[in-house]
Design an enzyme around this catalytic site. Structure first.
Site, PDB file in Angstrom:
ATOM      1  N   PRO A 142       1.087  -1.016  -0.137  1.00  4.74           N
ATOM      2  CA  PRO A 142       0.196   0.019   0.029  1.00  4.74           C
ATOM      3  C   PRO A 142       0.996   0.928  -0.192  1.00  4.74           C
ATOM      4  CG  PRO A 142       0.004  -0.832   2.420  1.00  4.74           C
ATOM      5  CD  PRO A 142       1.057  -1.915   1.389  1.00  4.74           C
ATOM      6  N   MET A 143       0.276   2.368  -1.276  1.00  4.82           N
ATOM      7  CA  MET A 143       1.527   3.600  -0.900  1.00  4.82           C
ATOM      8  C   MET A 143       0.646   4.321  -1.722  1.00  4.82           C
ATOM      9  SD  MET A 143       4.446   2.479  -3.475  1.00  4.82           S
ATOM     10  CE  MET A 143       5.905   3.287  -3.464  1.00  4.82           C
ATOM     11  N   GLN A 168      -6.787  -1.815   4.181  1.00  5.12           N
ATOM     12  CA  GLN A 168      -5.825  -1.617   4.850  1.00  5.12           C
ATOM     13  C   GLN A 168      -6.873  -0.093   5.793  1.00  5.12           C
ATOM     14  OE1 GLN A 168      -2.246   1.237   4.792  1.00  5.12           O
ATOM     15  NE2 GLN A 168      -1.781  -0.827   5.387  1.00  5.12           N
ATOM     16  N   GLY A 172       6.962  -2.914  -2.919  1.00  5.66           N
ATOM     17  CA  GLY A 172       6.592  -1.305  -2.857  1.00  5.66           C
ATOM     18  C   GLY A 172       7.430   0.231  -4.178  1.00  5.66           C
ATOM     19  N   ARG A 173       8.228   0.673  -3.787  1.00  5.91           N
ATOM     20  CA  ARG A 173       8.295   0.774  -4.802  1.00  5.91           C
ATOM     21  C   ARG A 173       9.550   0.509  -6.162  1.00  5.91           C
ATOM     22  NH1 ARG A 173      12.184   4.595  -1.319  1.00  5.91           N
ATOM     23  NH2 ARG A 173      13.036   3.077  -1.079  1.00  5.91           N
ATOM     24  N   GLY A 218      10.911  -3.688   2.608  1.00 10.83           N
ATOM     25  CA  GLY A 218      11.864  -2.498   1.672  1.00 10.83           C
ATOM     26  C   GLY A 218      13.367  -2.693   1.699  1.00 10.83           C
ATOM     27  N   GLU A 219      12.797  -2.024  -0.103  1.00 12.63           N
ATOM     28  CA  GLU A 219      14.561  -1.244  -0.156  1.00 12.63           C
ATOM     29  C   GLU A 219      14.463  -3.027  -0.892  1.00 12.63           C
ATOM     30  OE1 GLU A 219      17.126   1.514  -1.292  1.00 12.63           O
ATOM     31  OE2 GLU A 219      15.440   0.993   0.458  1.00 12.63           O
ATOM     32  N   CYS A 224       2.775   4.029   8.927  1.00 11.14           N
ATOM     33  CA  CYS A 224       2.719   5.290   8.201  1.00 11.14           C
ATOM     34  C   CYS A 224       3.571   6.455   8.774  1.00 11.14           C
ATOM     35  CB  CYS A 224       1.308   5.648   7.475  1.00 11.14           C
ATOM     36  SG  CYS A 224       1.530   7.593   6.674  1.00 11.14           S
TER      37      CYS A 224
END
Length: 308
Positions: free
Chosen positions: A7-8, A68, A223-224, A200-201, A98
């Site tokens: 979720p972004m 969410q 995500g990213r 993450g990352e 968040c």
């Protein structure tokens, strides 16, 4: 291995979920957060952030979507969780990660990581309210200012009845600065008895493997990295080659065909520029294209430029 699309907020909306799940490799999506205060939100709020609810809670390509929720009041979160399930959400997720200042100031997201007991009360209330056959999950960071409460927070979430927990391996203060401390997820895993998902990352296949090894978690959330390389989930899961720029360009053209509330002219220019900001990490062509279109304000002009 299961791969979840993260979720972004303001980035991964239903249009992006549709496109990335069509590219493939994802087993689950989680929506942008639904902000809960002291109110049972109307159905239209859920449909706006998760139009997939009108399709059995599935993206057009058939990937389940989980709503969410973000907030601080256990009972109101519980009532809204029940509504999300009734509307077709595939379980419900709780946001304890968040890092946005505006969210944290109103006691939502990562700031709750200062209060393990509040985490427990929220998860327990939601778990009690939601039918037993529906999963209740959560997403947290390692902490707010530091990771001193990481294990206690995870234990609170687990003991309250959560079915699984996503751990973004950075604190709120860390933000999105590398590195991600994947080894901390392994430490947490030793102290809780529910499945963990590492986040993450993760930008490429080698990152995913390193994350799995250091976190001792098979399941991951992207995500990213998925925005920077649209087929990253397929690269990780099915050993595909990274998507070529020409394929990415076709996705950009396809993205321009979407409409939101019948007004793509207002929607598309800002979103395509935003997406190019992520693509620039993996594709030099995206950087060139961004510089060429950054002054354009109309979707038709941008689309013509991409087509050229």
């Amino acid at each position: 291995m299961q791969i979840t699309l993260a979720p972004m907020e303001g980035v991964v909306d239903h249009l992006m979920r549709d496109m990335l799940t069509q590219v493939g490799g994802f087993d689950l999506c989680v929506t942008e957060f639904v902000r809960v205060v002291e109110l049972l939100l109307p159905r239209k709020v859920f449909y706006r952030l998760c139009p997939e609810l009108r399709n059995g809670g599935l993206t057009p390509s058939g990937v389940p979507v989980k709503v969410q929720l973000l907030g601080q009041h256990p009972n109101w979160l519980a009532e809204n969780a029940v509504r999300a399930i009734e509307l077709g959400s595939h379980g419900v997720d709780l946001n304890f990660g968040c890092p946005a200042k505006t969210v944290n100031k109103s006691k939502g997201g990562a700031v709750l990581l200062k209060e393990p007991e509040t985490l427990y009360q929220i998860v327990a209330a939601v778990r009690k309210a939601v039918p037993a056959d529906q999963v209740v999950t959560a997403k947290m960071r390692l902490g707010f200012e530091d990771s001193s409460l990481a294990i206690e927070n995870a234990q609170a979430i687990a003991s309250a009845g959560a079915d699984s927990l996503v751990v973004h391996a950075r604190t709120k203060v860390d933000g999105y600065k590398p590195p991600a401390y994947w080894d901390w997820i392994a430490k947490i895993k030793q102290q809780v008895d529910i499945p963990l998902v590492a986040n993450g990352e993760i930008w490429k296949g080698q990152d995913a493997l390193a994350c799995q090894q250091q976190s001792d978690c098979e399941n991951i959330m992207l995500g990213r990295g998925a925005l920077a390389m649209p087929n990253l989930a397929q690269v990780i899961k099915n050993k595909q080659a990274p998507m070529a720029w020409e394929q990415v360009r076709e996705l950009l053209i396809h993205y321009s065909g979407y409409e939101i509330y019948g007004d793509k002219g207002r929607y598309y220019p800002n979103r395509v520029k935003q997406w190019l900001g992520y693509l620039r990490r993996q594709y030099t062509q995206a950087d060139t294209l961004f510089m060429e279109i950054r002054g354009l304000q109309h979707s038709e002009d941008i689309l013509k430029h991409i087509n050229r």
